[in-house]
Design an enzyme around this catalytic site. Sequence first.
Site, PDB file in Angstrom:
ATOM      1  N   THR A  48       0.777   3.930   3.680  1.00 36.04           N
ATOM      2  CA  THR A  48       1.380   3.753   4.998  1.00 36.04           C
ATOM      3  C   THR A  48       2.882   3.980   4.871  1.00 36.04           C
ATOM      4  OG1 THR A  48      -0.292   2.156   5.725  1.00 36.04           O
ATOM      5  CG2 THR A  48       1.826   2.123   6.864  1.00 36.04           C
TER       6      THR A  48
ATOM      7  N   ASN B  77      -1.133  -4.132  -6.230  1.00 38.16           N
ATOM      8  CA  ASN B  77      -1.819  -3.092  -5.471  1.00 38.16           C
ATOM      9  C   ASN B  77      -1.990  -1.864  -6.362  1.00 38.16           C
ATOM     10  OD1 ASN B  77      -2.818  -1.593  -3.183  1.00 38.16           O
ATOM     11  ND2 ASN B  77      -1.561  -2.883  -1.864  1.00 38.16           N
TER      12      ASN B  77
ATOM     13  N   LYS C  89       1.175  -9.502  -1.332  1.00 37.85           N
ATOM     14  CA  LYS C  89       0.635  -8.551  -2.315  1.00 37.85           C
ATOM     15  C   LYS C  89       1.687  -7.491  -2.612  1.00 37.85           C
ATOM     16  CE  LYS C  89      -3.518  -5.900  -3.420  1.00 37.85           C
ATOM     17  NZ  LYS C  89      -4.918  -5.635  -3.019  1.00 37.85           N
TER      18      LYS C  89
ATOM     19  N   SER D 172       0.838  -1.192   0.000  1.00 35.50           N
ATOM     20  CA  SER D 172       0.000   0.000   0.000  1.00 35.50           C
ATOM     21  C   SER D 172       0.875   1.245   0.000  1.00 35.50           C
ATOM     22  CB  SER D 172      -0.914   0.023   1.227  1.00 35.50           C
ATOM     23  OG  SER D 172      -1.568   1.276   1.332  1.00 35.50           O
TER      24      SER D 172
END
Length: 455
Positions: free
Chosen positions: A275, A343, A314, A272
């Site tokens: 973050t 992602n 991922k 992601s």
Amino acid sequence: MAATLSRKLVRDACCKGAISRFFQGVRHCSSAPETIRKIPHTSKKGRLLTGATIGLVIAGGAYVSTADEATFCGWLFSATKLVNPFFALLDPEVAHRLGVSAAARGWVPREKRPDPPILGLEVWGRKFSNPVGLAAGFDKHAEAVDGLLGLGFGFMEVGSVTPVPQDGNPKPRVFRLRGEGAIINRYGFNSEGIVVVAKRLGAQHGKRKLDETSSTTPSSSDDVKQGGKAGPGILGVNLGKNKNSEDAAADYVQGVHTLSQYADYLVINVSSPNTPGLRALQGRKQLKDLVRKVQEARNEMQWGEEGPPPLLVKIAPDLSKEDLEDIAAVALALRLDGLIISNTTVSRPEPVDKSPLAAEAGGLSGKPLFNLSTDVLKEMYILTRGKIPLIGCGGISSGEDAYKKIRAGATLVQLYTAFAYGGPALIPQIKRELAECLERDGFKSVQEAVGADFR
């Protein structure tokens, strides 16, 4: 007589009580489970949406007296297209919350038509009725597992779930680029935490076991498990780390200890963009250390005959060739069970780069991500020599898109943005189109087509 028949069909047809539950929810909204958040107040737009939904329900009740189950089921899915414009009037995050709440309450159609046999496949010792899944990020807190799997997905993924509850980034944090079929989000792992999610998944798991125990249908003698721990579809749990955590591995291990018993597969999300420092965990040494610790934590737990849930990672679409080589080497060396590719992207490919929203921070998903994520998928299939199941995610909005991912090396595929725009009607459409693509090119199964571009 006709009225009695109509009421019976409304109750027993493919929606499986969705209509009656809708009216019960309207009359007794205060009795909804406490674990499900209240639908946000949406003023005039919300009332318009409710009115439209009630209108569809009434129309459906009038229609079912002359329709068989399959016909009515198809009508109900098609009818959801009429509601999509009302969701478009709402703030993106409010619309997201409303969609999850609707699925949690059973206000969505339930697929009762069997999937085309050509779509069935076996992965990790379990049978998937079809390879089309819902990506993590939609049902972040495991509120609507039964309703979403009931839409006809072959599998779905909840999360990302963090050990400690956190609010995520400040709002606004979701932006529609409707003309480009894209979304930019910077949610930042907003999560209710593993304890809350564990309670929800535990209740779901218990319900599934009760249904199996009380079922009069004899169990299959097939060694391959039918469906998963949450129902007929397979359930994945996507694990994240807290924003301020100094020990990422400890966060993922805690997620494994608490949630793995409810998961058909687990995902380590290290990709992601929202973050800080998370993507650094994709480096060769960092990823190897992390995966090894998580595998050890999983393997130390007590498991039944079916063994521990498969573990996947991922990854991001914004990686260099060297990065991909490192990840492939780690995946092969540690015998990782799978990779999800990919992602969201921090890049702004055409035509998004010309949008006023392109400057918004966050990950881009949707159609503009398709080529980038598919290129990474192809590269990873080659690097892993087809030895590791890959899940293709990014920009899929049709059966043809799903088929291209499969030919590029994906065993399974996932939707997110296209589902947010297209709603439930998109699911049977993609499955139908995918089956047509396979048959057109002479494939007898999904598995025959995996990696076909390299043969």
